[in-house]
Design an enzyme around this catalytic site. Structure first.
Site, PDB file in Angstrom:
ATOM      1  CB  SER A   1       9.125  68.889  40.696  1.00  0.00           C
ATOM      2  OG  SER A   1       9.090  70.022  41.539  1.00  0.00           O
TER       3      SER A   1
ATOM      4  CE1 TYR B   1      13.786  67.746  42.559  1.00  0.00           C
ATOM      5  CE2 TYR B   1      12.667  69.843  42.259  1.00  0.00           C
ATOM      6  CZ  TYR B   1      12.624  68.496  42.551  1.00  0.00           C
ATOM      7  OH  TYR B   1      11.419  67.884  42.823  1.00  0.00           O
TER       8      TYR B   1
END
Length: 282
Positions: A136, A149
């Site tokens: 990401s 995350y």
């Protein structure tokens, strides 16, 4: 372009589905992992004979190994393996239960590791192949309310960086895919949100959560174009080790790395004071 055999985890929806569709459109054979029989049928209906579904929970290490071994025998030698399956946990560090943090790492880190470790021996024996994982932009920068995350994605980035240096000698490429905000359900039904319990974070975090929910379904990134980008780099003799996807990822990661570089420059003199007068340099 040589026709390849791909394996992608998590192809039911989102970027995994887009990667698979782009690969199929390019004439490649794709094995996609899903979690249910219904999703398996839906995936195989995309292109019968070319789209092969397999049911897999990526947190089951033995199952990951078994699926890869079976695919190598029944579908054929894999050329491209993409560890895509994952999800997001949203919540401030203090409010996110430790069990949620552990689960986030089980899926995003250990699930990806299990997939890549299972495939690597086959690619190493053939002295070719391409291993990829979806991290990401949150693996290279961090935002408030996404500590679990971003932590999982930072961890995966480090694993991929080391892995790439280990297997380059075998002709195997490793790429970290770093998407920005894409028009998928990642910020919608696919996201786990920690319960708000501490008022002190309201001023900072409430607008961030509301903005993310409001933007869901209207994100900047086009999944189909991300799929085309993946097909392109997997055809190259020298693919990138890192691939940022989206102008928002470029902007935010560049700003974050600039801030790190500034800290390094500012505190360089102090950093040097911790050495022995003589010692071995790495």
């Amino acid at each position: 372009m040589r026709k390849q055999k791909w394996l992608i985890t998590g192809v039911s929806t989102g970027l995994g589905r887009a990667f698979a569709q782009a690969a199929l459109a390019a004439g490649h054979t794709v094995v996609g992992t899903v979690r249910s029989r219904e999703d398996l049928r839906s995936f195989e209906d995309l292109e019968p004979g070319k789209a092969h579904g397999r049911i897999l929970d990526v947190t089951d290490d033995d199952a990951a190994s078994a699926v890869i071994a079976e695919v190598e025998q029944s579908v054929g030698p894999l050329d491209v393996v993409i560890a895509n399956a994952g999800y997001g946990v949203e919540g401030t560090f203090e409010e996110t239960p430790l069990a949620e943090v552990r689960r986030q790492f089980e899926v995003n880190v250990f699930g990806a590791v299990a997939t890549l470790q299972a495939a690597l021996p086959y690619l190493r024996e053939r002295r070719r192949g391409h291993l990829l994982a979806v991290t990401s932009m949150g693996g290279l920068m961090a935002v408030p309310g996404m500590s679990a995350y971003c932590g999982s994605k930072f961890a995966l980035e480090g694993i991929l960086e080391a892995l790439g240096k280990e297997v380059a000698q075998f002709g195997i490429h490793v790429t970290a895919i770093e998407p920005g905000s894409f028009r998928t359900d990642w910020a919608g039904r696919s996201m786990s949100r920690a319960t708000r319990t501490i008022d002190d974070y309201d001023e900072l975090f409430t607008p961030i959560r509301e903005a993310r929910q409001k933007a869901s379904g209207n994100q900047l990134g086009d999944p189909a174009k991300a799929g085309e980008a993946l097909v392109h780099i997997t055809s190259l003799d020298r693919p990138p080790s890192h691939l940022l996807l989206g102008s928002d990822a470029l902007r935010l990661v560049t700003a974050a790395r600039t801030a790190v570089d500034e800290d390094i420059r500012t505190w360089e003199a102090l950093s040097r004071t911790t050495d022995f007068a003589e010692g071995a340099q790495l």
